[in-house]
Design a protein around this motif. Structure first.
Motif, PDB file in Angstrom:
ATOM      1  N   TRP A  54     -17.044  19.875  54.894  1.00  0.00           N
ATOM      2  CA  TRP A  54     -16.634  18.500  55.371  1.00  0.00           C
ATOM      3  C   TRP A  54     -14.979  18.627  55.282  1.00  0.00           C
ATOM      4  O   TRP A  54     -14.447  18.996  54.227  1.00  0.00           O
ATOM      5  N   GLU A  55     -14.164  17.866  56.060  1.00  0.00           N
ATOM      6  CA  GLU A  55     -12.655  18.021  56.019  1.00  0.00           C
ATOM      7  C   GLU A  55     -12.079  16.622  56.445  1.00  0.00           C
ATOM      8  O   GLU A  55     -12.398  16.082  57.499  1.00  0.00           O
ATOM      9  N   ILE A  67     -17.738  20.879  50.151  1.00  0.00           N
ATOM     10  CA  ILE A  67     -18.869  21.262  50.552  1.00  0.00           C
ATOM     11  C   ILE A  67     -20.086  20.825  50.148  1.00  0.00           C
ATOM     12  O   ILE A  67     -20.385  20.558  48.962  1.00  0.00           O
ATOM     13  N   PHE A  68     -21.122  20.604  51.026  1.00  0.00           N
ATOM     14  CA  PHE A  68     -22.315  20.540  50.624  1.00  0.00           C
ATOM     15  C   PHE A  68     -23.394  21.635  50.876  1.00  0.00           C
ATOM     16  O   PHE A  68     -23.345  22.372  51.764  1.00  0.00           O
ATOM     17  N   VAL A  96     -22.439  17.684  45.906  1.00  0.00           N
ATOM     18  CA  VAL A  96     -21.202  18.135  46.731  1.00  0.00           C
ATOM     19  C   VAL A  96     -20.082  18.757  45.820  1.00  0.00           C
ATOM     20  O   VAL A  96     -20.210  18.536  44.320  1.00  0.00           O
ATOM     21  N   THR A  97     -19.461  19.670  46.235  1.00  0.00           N
ATOM     22  CA  THR A  97     -18.677  20.365  45.549  1.00  0.00           C
ATOM     23  C   THR A  97     -16.960  20.277  46.359  1.00  0.00           C
ATOM     24  O   THR A  97     -17.042  20.278  47.134  1.00  0.00           O
ATOM     25  N   THR A  98     -16.078  20.073  45.208  1.00  0.00           N
ATOM     26  CA  THR A  98     -14.826  19.863  45.781  1.00  0.00           C
ATOM     27  C   THR A  98     -13.842  20.890  44.907  1.00  0.00           C
ATOM     28  O   THR A  98     -14.416  21.525  43.782  1.00  0.00           O
ATOM     29  N   LEU A 103     -11.958  14.607  41.559  1.00  0.00           N
ATOM     30  CA  LEU A 103     -12.457  13.982  43.071  1.00  0.00           C
ATOM     31  C   LEU A 103     -14.059  13.881  43.026  1.00  0.00           C
ATOM     32  O   LEU A 103     -14.482  13.029  43.557  1.00  0.00           O
ATOM     33  N   THR A 104     -14.572  15.006  42.494  1.00  0.00           N
ATOM     34  CA  THR A 104     -16.046  15.099  42.593  1.00  0.00           C
ATOM     35  C   THR A 104     -16.666  13.963  41.899  1.00  0.00           C
ATOM     36  O   THR A 104     -17.636  13.248  42.251  1.00  0.00           O
ATOM     37  N   ASP A 105     -16.107  13.716  40.733  1.00  0.00           N
ATOM     38  CA  ASP A 105     -16.500  12.655  40.025  1.00  0.00           C
ATOM     39  C   ASP A 105     -16.495  11.127  40.608  1.00  0.00           C
ATOM     40  O   ASP A 105     -17.296  10.320  40.634  1.00  0.00           O
TER      41      ASP A 105
END
Length: 215
Positions: A54-55, A67-68, A96-98, A103-105
């Motif tokens: 996703w962007e 990314i998922f 989800v990964t960033t 930001l992930t948190d």
């Protein structure tokens, strides 16, 4: 004075060198964009090699992606009737990964004082996509796949622009494998995720890389 090798010796040397050149030829990848390689049947998503990228636009300064992964589900396909193909997959939002742990948190933190989370919250349900219609182009290597996307408890119809990437046999597990790339754009506000709009864009570009292995 240099000695000249007899012609027969030179020919023998060249002949012996040919197998060595052949042996050093680079290996060929097992997959290729050849529709004839696609076998009819049911395929399971390869969670290790399927992802939804996703962007969003951040403050108008830059793009930001995440990314998922670990996608699961099933594809049913018949090369003689590709319009009858069906796909049903689940995307674990909680994984989800960033590029930023902060930001992930933020994406996964609960709402403050029991309020609504800014994004997904601490225990988001898997997103799901279930196809409802497949329209294949005349060449048979591109399609528009419409389906119901369920995200954050909301279901909306979404259309993916899909391109056939390749098919073949996985050399490790010997399973017939097919792969596709897809793109679409959604509005996150349609799914009840409105935090930060318009500083963080409402429009979310989705790029999907999917591999499926024959069951």
């Amino acid at each position: 004075m240099r000695r000249r090798l007899p012609l027969a010796a030179l020919l023998l040397s060249a002949t012996l060198a040919v197998p060595l050149v052949i042996a050093q030829a680079p290996p060929q990848v097992p997959g290729a964009p050849d529709k004839a390689r696609v076998a009819a049947g049911s395929y399971a998503a390869d969670p290790g090699h399927t992802m939804v990228v996703w962007e969003v636009d951040h403050f108008g300064f830059s793009k930001y992606s995440g990314i998922f992964g670990d996608v699961t589900g099933r594809l049913v396909i018949d090369p003689t009737n590709p319009a009858a193909s069906k796909v049903d997959v689940a995307i674990p939002v909680a994984k989800v990964t960033t590029a930023s742990s902060g930001l992930t948190d933020h994406l996964l933190r609960p709402g403050k004082d029991g309020g609504k989370p800014d994004f997904f919250g601490a225990a988001p349900a898997d997103a799901k996509f279930v196809s409802t219609r497949v329209l294949v182009d005349k060449d048979g290597d591109e399609a528009k796949v419409t389906g119901n996307l369920t995200l954050n408890g909301v279901t909306k119809s979404v259309t993916l622009d899909v391109e056939f990437h390749g098919a073949g046999t996985n050399p490790f597990n010997k399973k017939a494998t097919v792969g596709f790339d897809a793109e679409t754009t959604i509005r996150r506000s349609d799914f009840g995720i409105s935090y930060g709009i318009p500083m963080v864009s409402d429009e979310v570009e989705l790029t999907i890389h999917a591999a499926f292995e024959k069951e």
